[in-house]
Design a protein around this motif. Structure first.
Motif, PDB file in Angstrom:
ATOM      1  N   PHE A  23       1.612 -14.092  -1.977  1.00  0.00           N
ATOM      2  CA  PHE A  23       2.254 -12.775  -1.875  1.00  0.00           C
ATOM      3  C   PHE A  23       1.228 -11.739  -1.388  1.00  0.00           C
ATOM      4  O   PHE A  23       1.517 -10.944  -0.489  1.00  0.00           O
ATOM      5  CB  PHE A  23       2.795 -12.340  -3.234  1.00  0.00           C
ATOM      6  CG  PHE A  23       4.226 -12.708  -3.488  1.00  0.00           C
ATOM      7  CD1 PHE A  23       5.184 -11.740  -3.715  1.00  0.00           C
ATOM      8  CD2 PHE A  23       4.627 -14.040  -3.496  1.00  0.00           C
ATOM      9  CE1 PHE A  23       6.512 -12.078  -3.945  1.00  0.00           C
ATOM     10  CE2 PHE A  23       5.937 -14.390  -3.729  1.00  0.00           C
ATOM     11  CZ  PHE A  23       6.892 -13.414  -3.964  1.00  0.00           C
ATOM     12  N   ALA A  24       0.054 -11.746  -2.011  1.00  0.00           N
ATOM     13  CA  ALA A  24      -0.968 -10.745  -1.678  1.00  0.00           C
ATOM     14  C   ALA A  24      -1.443 -10.892  -0.236  1.00  0.00           C
ATOM     15  O   ALA A  24      -1.681  -9.892   0.454  1.00  0.00           O
ATOM     16  CB  ALA A  24      -2.145 -10.871  -2.637  1.00  0.00           C
ATOM     17  N   ASN A  25      -1.568 -12.135   0.237  1.00  0.00           N
ATOM     18  CA  ASN A  25      -2.076 -12.369   1.595  1.00  0.00           C
ATOM     19  C   ASN A  25      -1.149 -11.804   2.671  1.00  0.00           C
ATOM     20  O   ASN A  25      -1.604 -11.458   3.764  1.00  0.00           O
ATOM     21  CB  ASN A  25      -2.303 -13.863   1.826  1.00  0.00           C
ATOM     22  CG  ASN A  25      -3.547 -14.365   1.114  1.00  0.00           C
ATOM     23  OD1 ASN A  25      -4.435 -13.582   0.775  1.00  0.00           O
ATOM     24  ND2 ASN A  25      -3.635 -15.662   0.881  1.00  0.00           N
ATOM     25  N   ILE A  26       0.133 -11.726   2.363  1.00  0.00           N
ATOM     26  CA  ILE A  26       1.085 -11.126   3.311  1.00  0.00           C
ATOM     27  C   ILE A  26       0.677  -9.683   3.593  1.00  0.00           C
ATOM     28  O   ILE A  26       0.646  -9.235   4.739  1.00  0.00           O
ATOM     29  CB  ILE A  26       2.522 -11.185   2.756  1.00  0.00           C
ATOM     30  CG1 ILE A  26       2.998 -12.645   2.662  1.00  0.00           C
ATOM     31  CG2 ILE A  26       3.473 -10.366   3.631  1.00  0.00           C
ATOM     32  CD1 ILE A  26       4.319 -12.800   1.945  1.00  0.00           C
ATOM     33  N   PHE A  27       0.330  -8.957   2.518  1.00  0.00           N
ATOM     34  CA  PHE A  27      -0.058  -7.553   2.667  1.00  0.00           C
ATOM     35  C   PHE A  27      -1.483  -7.426   3.211  1.00  0.00           C
ATOM     36  O   PHE A  27      -1.751  -6.561   4.051  1.00  0.00           O
ATOM     37  CB  PHE A  27       0.046  -6.828   1.330  1.00  0.00           C
ATOM     38  CG  PHE A  27       1.461  -6.584   0.887  1.00  0.00           C
ATOM     39  CD1 PHE A  27       2.124  -5.423   1.242  1.00  0.00           C
ATOM     40  CD2 PHE A  27       2.148  -7.517   0.122  1.00  0.00           C
ATOM     41  CE1 PHE A  27       3.432  -5.185   0.846  1.00  0.00           C
ATOM     42  CE2 PHE A  27       3.455  -7.301  -0.278  1.00  0.00           C
ATOM     43  CZ  PHE A  27       4.101  -6.138   0.080  1.00  0.00           C
TER      44      PHE A  27
ATOM     45  N   ARG B 239      -1.880  -2.550  -0.776  1.00  0.00           N
ATOM     46  CA  ARG B 239      -0.829  -3.010  -1.682  1.00  0.00           C
ATOM     47  C   ARG B 239      -1.039  -4.466  -2.072  1.00  0.00           C
ATOM     48  O   ARG B 239      -0.527  -4.926  -3.083  1.00  0.00           O
ATOM     49  CB  ARG B 239       0.559  -2.816  -1.053  1.00  0.00           C
ATOM     50  CG  ARG B 239       0.854  -1.392  -0.593  1.00  0.00           C
ATOM     51  CD  ARG B 239       0.900  -0.355  -1.703  1.00  0.00           C
ATOM     52  NE  ARG B 239      -0.337  -0.025  -2.370  1.00  0.00           N
ATOM     53  CZ  ARG B 239      -1.267   0.804  -1.897  1.00  0.00           C
ATOM     54  NH1 ARG B 239      -1.138   1.371  -0.729  1.00  0.00           N
ATOM     55  NH2 ARG B 239      -2.338   1.071  -2.613  1.00  0.00           N
ATOM     56  N   GLY B 240      -1.783  -5.201  -1.252  1.00  0.00           N
ATOM     57  CA  GLY B 240      -2.152  -6.562  -1.634  1.00  0.00           C
ATOM     58  C   GLY B 240      -3.001  -6.571  -2.892  1.00  0.00           C
ATOM     59  O   GLY B 240      -2.869  -7.455  -3.745  1.00  0.00           O
ATOM     60  N   ALA B 241      -3.863  -5.553  -3.032  1.00  0.00           N
ATOM     61  CA  ALA B 241      -4.681  -5.423  -4.248  1.00  0.00           C
ATOM     62  C   ALA B 241      -3.798  -5.140  -5.456  1.00  0.00           C
ATOM     63  O   ALA B 241      -4.087  -5.593  -6.573  1.00  0.00           O
ATOM     64  CB  ALA B 241      -5.708  -4.313  -4.061  1.00  0.00           C
TER      65      ALA B 241
ATOM     66  N   ASP C 112     -14.137  -3.773  -7.661  1.00  0.00           N
ATOM     67  CA  ASP C 112     -12.933  -3.016  -7.328  1.00  0.00           C
ATOM     68  C   ASP C 112     -12.325  -2.527  -8.628  1.00  0.00           C
ATOM     69  O   ASP C 112     -12.620  -3.060  -9.694  1.00  0.00           O
ATOM     70  CB  ASP C 112     -11.928  -3.882  -6.562  1.00  0.00           C
ATOM     71  CG  ASP C 112     -10.919  -3.053  -5.773  1.00  0.00           C
ATOM     72  OD1 ASP C 112     -11.026  -1.817  -5.798  1.00  0.00           O
ATOM     73  OD2 ASP C 112     -10.030  -3.653  -5.133  1.00  0.00           O
ATOM     74  N   LEU C 113     -11.490  -1.529  -8.555  1.00  0.00           N
ATOM     75  CA  LEU C 113     -10.795  -1.023  -9.734  1.00  0.00           C
ATOM     76  C   LEU C 113      -9.293  -1.100  -9.485  1.00  0.00           C
ATOM     77  O   LEU C 113      -8.803  -0.582  -8.481  1.00  0.00           O
ATOM     78  CB  LEU C 113     -11.188   0.423 -10.039  1.00  0.00           C
ATOM     79  CG  LEU C 113     -12.598   0.657 -10.581  1.00  0.00           C
ATOM     80  CD1 LEU C 113     -12.857   2.153 -10.719  1.00  0.00           C
ATOM     81  CD2 LEU C 113     -12.786  -0.030 -11.924  1.00  0.00           C
ATOM     82  N   ALA C 114      -8.603  -1.757 -10.390  1.00  0.00           N
ATOM     83  CA  ALA C 114      -7.152  -1.814 -10.308  1.00  0.00           C
ATOM     84  C   ALA C 114      -6.588  -0.467 -10.757  1.00  0.00           C
ATOM     85  O   ALA C 114      -7.251   0.287 -11.488  1.00  0.00           O
ATOM     86  CB  ALA C 114      -6.620  -2.930 -11.209  1.00  0.00           C
TER      87      ALA C 114
END
Length: 355
Positions: free
Chosen positions: A112-116, A127-129, A163-165
């Protein structure tokens, strides 16, 4: 040492480095026996319930401390977490491949994340993050690990992380975290957006945080996207003065918020505030708003298990009108769907609710 990154939030901050390193998630490598498939899937259901509860708690905190725009980030996260294509993908891997639920979640989230992450638009890549943040929380709940969090930090620090979510940033105390440095991310990341809301200077995308050690003196030059590590005593004194001057500037801006907004050539500009709750009206006035340009009434619906009655709505809208003391108030009717859903309305799930 000077490190160049990307400006995430303007300003100058000084402090000692606090490296935020999360315990890594170890993906189990076992397969699931045929008679244990349902039991494995039930782990996912339990973890999802915990994930949604945690996200809702963070959403409410963001709404109270930062405002409706930031709170809507976590509303969107809750919507993504409940997307049938996500849960169906995870369950399918457990049922068809007998993959354990953590591995199935990891693989599904990654796809899913790789799509973004493969998109050209920088905002959409970020948005992948977001999706990875949801998956990270979900897997930690499946494994019974402690959820991410930064509420335990004390002192005055420069927070350094890969990174920070968004959920990390929402838990920050601006009296403790004076500046932010991340290896990844950019100005459109939620971490940068929230740092700007909290008025915390931030530099994103420095590429590597191995140069930082806990306790190092660090300077965040957020406007220029530069970080200084262990500067000379003379430079440290100068940067400390700049940080104090930045705080004084913010204070001056707050104090001048209620001056008349007129350009140098005599043109008057009306400044209106956007709010999500009746109590936000007072803050809007404090910040110099001459009216409410948008009162997002959906938050009145989203926080209740039942639809608010006409009387309840009237009282809330009345509070805003009274607080604004005759200034204009524009009330938007309920905006539901897309990234917002209601507990009190049984709306069908859609693959792409924005359409």
């Amino acid at each position: 040492m000077r490190i160049q990154g990307i400006s995430g939030s303007r300003g100058v901050a000084v402090g000692n480095v606090y490296r935020y390193i999360q315990e890594e998630i170890a993906i189990p490598d076992y397969t699931v026996a045929e008679d244990k498939v349902e039991e494995e899937i039930s782990k996912f259901a339990t973890a999802m319930a915990s994930t949604l509860k945690q996200l809702d708690t963070i959403r409410k905190k963001a709404l109270d401390e930062m405002g409706p725009e930031e709170a809507s980030i976590f509303e969107a996260h809750m919507q993504i977490a409940q997307d049938p294509s996500l849960s169906d993908g995870i369950k399918s891997l457990v049922e068809s491949s007998h993959m354990n639920v953590v591995a199935a979640t990891s693989q599904t989230i990654e796809s899913f994340a790789n799509i973004f992450l493969g998109m050209e638009d920088a905002y959409m890549r970020e948005r992948g993050a977001d999706i990875k943040d949801i998956g990270d929380r979900l897997m930690r709940n499946i494994l019974g690990m402690n959820p991410r969090g930064l509420s335990h930090i004390s002192g005055e620090v420069i927070l350094v992380a890969h990174d920070l979510a968004p959920s990390d940033t929402a838990s920050l105390d601006k009296n403790v975290v004076k500046g932010i440095v991340t290896a990844a991310g950019g100005p459109t990341s939620h971490a940068a957006i929230m740092a700007r809301t909290l008025e915390i200077p931030a530099v994103m995308g420095v590429g590597d945080i191995e140069s930082f050690a806990d306790g190092d003196k660090a300077v965040v030059l957020g406007t220029d996207g530069i970080v200084e590590i262990n500067p000379s005593d003379a430079d440290w004194t100068e940067y400390t003065n700049q940080a104090l001057a930045f705080q004084e500037e913010l204070k001056r801006l707050r104090e001048s918020a209620n001056l008349e907004s007129t350009t140098t050539d005599g043109h008057h500009v009306e400044l209106f505030g956007n709010i999500g709750k009746a109590k936000d009206a007072k803050h809007a006035l404090t910040m110099g708003a001459q009216g409410i340009g948008l009162y997002r009434t959906e938050f009145l619906y989203m926080e209740n298990d039942e639809l608010p009655t006409e009387d309840v709505q009237f009282e809330e809208y009345k509070k805003v009108a009274q607080e604004m003391k005759g200034q204009p108030v524009i009330i938007r009717t309920m905006d539901i769907g897309g990234d917002k859903e209601l507990k009190c309305l049984d709306l069908p799930s859609e693959m792409n609710p924005f359409l």
